[in-house]
Design an enzyme around this catalytic site. Structure first.
Site, short mmCIF file in Angstrom:
data_model
loop_
_atom_site.label_atom_id
_atom_site.label_comp_id
_atom_site.label_asym_id
_atom_site.label_seq_id
_atom_site.Cartn_x
_atom_site.Cartn_y
_atom_site.Cartn_z
NE ARG A 85 -18.08 -3.32 6.54
CZ ARG A 85 -18.69 -4.46 7.56
NH1 ARG A 85 -19.87 -4.47 6.73
NH2 ARG A 85 -17.98 -4.04 8.56
NE ARG A 115 -7.97 6.43 16.32
CZ ARG A 115 -8.15 5.92 15.31
NH1 ARG A 115 -8.91 4.65 15.39
NH2 ARG A 115 -8.20 6.43 13.66
CG HIS A 167 -7.71 -1.62 14.93
ND1 HIS A 167 -7.69 -0.43 15.65
CD2 HIS A 167 -8.26 -1.10 13.41
CE1 HIS A 167 -8.27 0.36 15.06
NE2 HIS A 167 -8.39 0.31 13.59
CD GLN A 186 0.40 -7.93 0.84
OE1 GLN A 186 0.24 -8.33 1.75
NE2 GLN A 186 -0.21 -7.36 -0.07
CB VAL A 239 -1.55 -1.10 8.87
CG1 VAL A 239 -2.29 0.72 9.24
CG2 VAL A 239 -0.01 -1.04 9.51
CG ASN A 278 -9.28 -6.20 2.29
OD1 ASN A 278 -8.56 -6.22 1.95
ND2 ASN A 278 -10.18 -5.74 3.17
CB SER A 306 3.38 4.79 2.43
OG SER A 306 2.63 3.29 2.90
CG ASP A 342 -7.03 1.47 18.04
OD1 ASP A 342 -7.84 2.11 18.18
OD2 ASP A 342 -6.95 0.28 18.20
CG MET A 371 -4.02 9.34 1.60
SD MET A 371 -3.97 10.72 1.24
CE MET A 371 -3.65 11.84 2.48
N GLY A 410 1.00 -0.98 -0.22
CA GLY A 410 -0.02 -0.30 0.02
C GLY A 410 1.01 1.55 0.01
C1 LMR Z 1 -9.09 3.67 12.40
O1 LMR Z 1 -8.99 3.46 13.08
O2 LMR Z 1 -8.56 5.34 12.25
C2 LMR Z 1 -8.93 3.30 11.11
O3 LMR Z 1 -8.47 1.55 11.14
C3 LMR Z 1 -10.72 3.14 9.47
C4 LMR Z 1 -10.81 2.60 8.83
O4 LMR Z 1 -11.39 1.79 9.39
O5 LMR Z 1 -9.52 2.32 8.12
#
Ligand code: LMR
Length: 403
Positions: free
Chosen positions: A148, A218, A243, A168, A185, A161, A73, A215, A71, A67
């Site tokens: 999705r 955050r 996640h 991979q 990721v 995916n 990367s 997370d 963005m 990827g």
């Molecule tokens: C995020 O947590 O910001 C990403 O995983 C969101 C996503 O689904 O692309």
């Protein structure tokens, strides 16, 4: 030979096919020797070396990124190439995996990397074939995945995916270093990591991670804001589980300024009913406002997650990473990639931190995330070489970015 300058004026825009590398100065800038398929190399002229500057540099490491024209990367590659992740004495080779659709954009990425004059960036390889791009990789950062689409169930997303990550995984198994660290990721990242791992039996299962550092970051931010302290005062934050919106940001064991978080933020209602869902769904809120997924903060968190493995963890602290549950001390079902508290000696490996207090509130929610991941695994078992498991997803749970 030791290398000094990253970019000599003779090498700009040079794309040379692997195996047919030419001296940079012999090929006019911008002239490609072949159509851009397979692996290409942007190679730096090493003829004007600054021996003093590079004397103490470590041997070059190869970092493969999927990827690579996306963005995330676009932020991450520049952090890695600058030395921010591995340090000022660690030269790097970037091996960028794109698709047929993104291969020209990938050349643009390589041009920008070149124009940054990063001394530690020694080589940039571009390609669309994972088996070539992952060759001898020390790290594989698997960022590329599809979101999705309309009307798709979570099972469809896993399937779509999952196929990519199985491929991979096979490529890593065949051509990467056996010690390669893999950071997944692309979502749904926990189960994608599991699929990748199952298809790469030559690599140690403990070398696979799915990113939950975003997370954790955050959660640290919101706790610091609530407590009115600097971010660095917040420590010992675990993200448990997937996640996804079932993830559990653990305020029970978190600390603020060395004190229990629940003593500093004496507001259980806020912690349970505001803080927790805010972290679980923050990716979605961001998409609503930005119109696209988080990119810069994801890149920062990938860099943090890598640094956490190559730097000794502070005494008494830990970080979150989704790792294989085999032999975990919390009774979580084995064979899942599940976010847990980890520590590292700084050698790239980790251990799961034992002894965190799991109260009823945490236990109930951790269980829900475990069930979700167990169901996800059943849905993709055919991609892991197990036939006959049934795919039952009772609740169509969401990624943080889906609302
Ligand atoms: C995020 O947590 O910001 C990403 O995983 C969101 C996503 O689904 O692309």
């Amino acid at each position: 030979m030791m290398m000094g300058k990253t970019c000599s004026k003779t090498t700009s825009n040079l794309l040379v096919k692997r195996g047919e590398r030419q001296k940079a100065r012999n090929t006019p800038a911008g002239k490609e020797t072949n159509a851009p398929l397979g692996v290409f190399v942007l190679e730096y002229d090493a003829s004007n070396e600054d021996i003093e500057k590079t004397r103490n540099w470590k041997p070059i490491i190869k970092i493969a990124v999927s990827g690579a024209a996306g963005m995330i990367s676009n932020h991450l590659l520049f952090k890695i190439a600058s030395g921010e992740v591995f340090g000022p004495d660690q030269p790097v080779a970037l091996r960028l995996l794109g698709s047929e659709r993104s291969q020209v954009a990938l050349e643009g990425v390589a041009m920008e990397l070149e124009d940054c004059l990063f001394p530690l960036l020694r080589e940039v390889d571009l390609g669309i074939d994972a088996k070539k791009v992952f060759e001898d990789a020390d790290w594989a950062l698997l960022i590329g995945a599809k979101p999705r689409g309309p009307g798709m169930e979570r099972g469809d997303l896993l399937e779509m995916n999952g196929g990519l990550f199985a491929e991979q995984g096979k490529a890593l198994n065949e051509v990467a270093k056996k010690t390669c660290k893999v950071m997944v990721v692309g979502n749904p990242c926990n189960t994608n990591a599991l699929i990748c791992m199952a298809n790469a039996p030559n690599l140690d299962r403990r070398n696979f991670h799915a990113l939950t550092r975003l997370d954790e970051n955050r959660a640290k931010c919101q706790l610091a804001l609530k407590a009115g302290v600097f971010y660095e005062s917040v420590s010992n934050v675990t993200i448990w589980g997937n996640h996804s919106t079932t993830q559990v940001p653990d305020f029970v064991n978190a600390k603020i300024g060395g004190e229990r978080c629940t003593d500093v933020i004496d507001d259980q209602t806020w912690l349970e009913n505001d803080f927790t869902p805010a972290i679980q769904t923050r990716g979605g809120l961001l998409i609503k406002k930005w119109g696209r997924s988080s990119a810069a903060s994801t890149a920062v968190s990938i860099a943090d997650a890598m640094k956490a493995l190559v730097t000794p963890t502070k005494e008494g602290d830990w970080f979150s990473s989704a790792v294989i549950t085999d032999g975990n001390p919390y009774g979580i079902e084995e064979g899942l990639v599940f976010s847990m508290p980890c520590r590292s000696k700084g050698d790239g490996s980790y251990e799961i931190v034992e002894g965190l207090k799991i109260n009823d509130w945490l236990r109930e929610r951790i269980k829900k995330s475990e069930e979700e991941l167990s169901n996800e695994r059943s849905c993709v078992s055919h991609l892991m070489g197990v036939e006959g498991a049934s795919c039952v997803i009772l609740e169509d749970t969401l990624l943080p970015g889906e609302m």
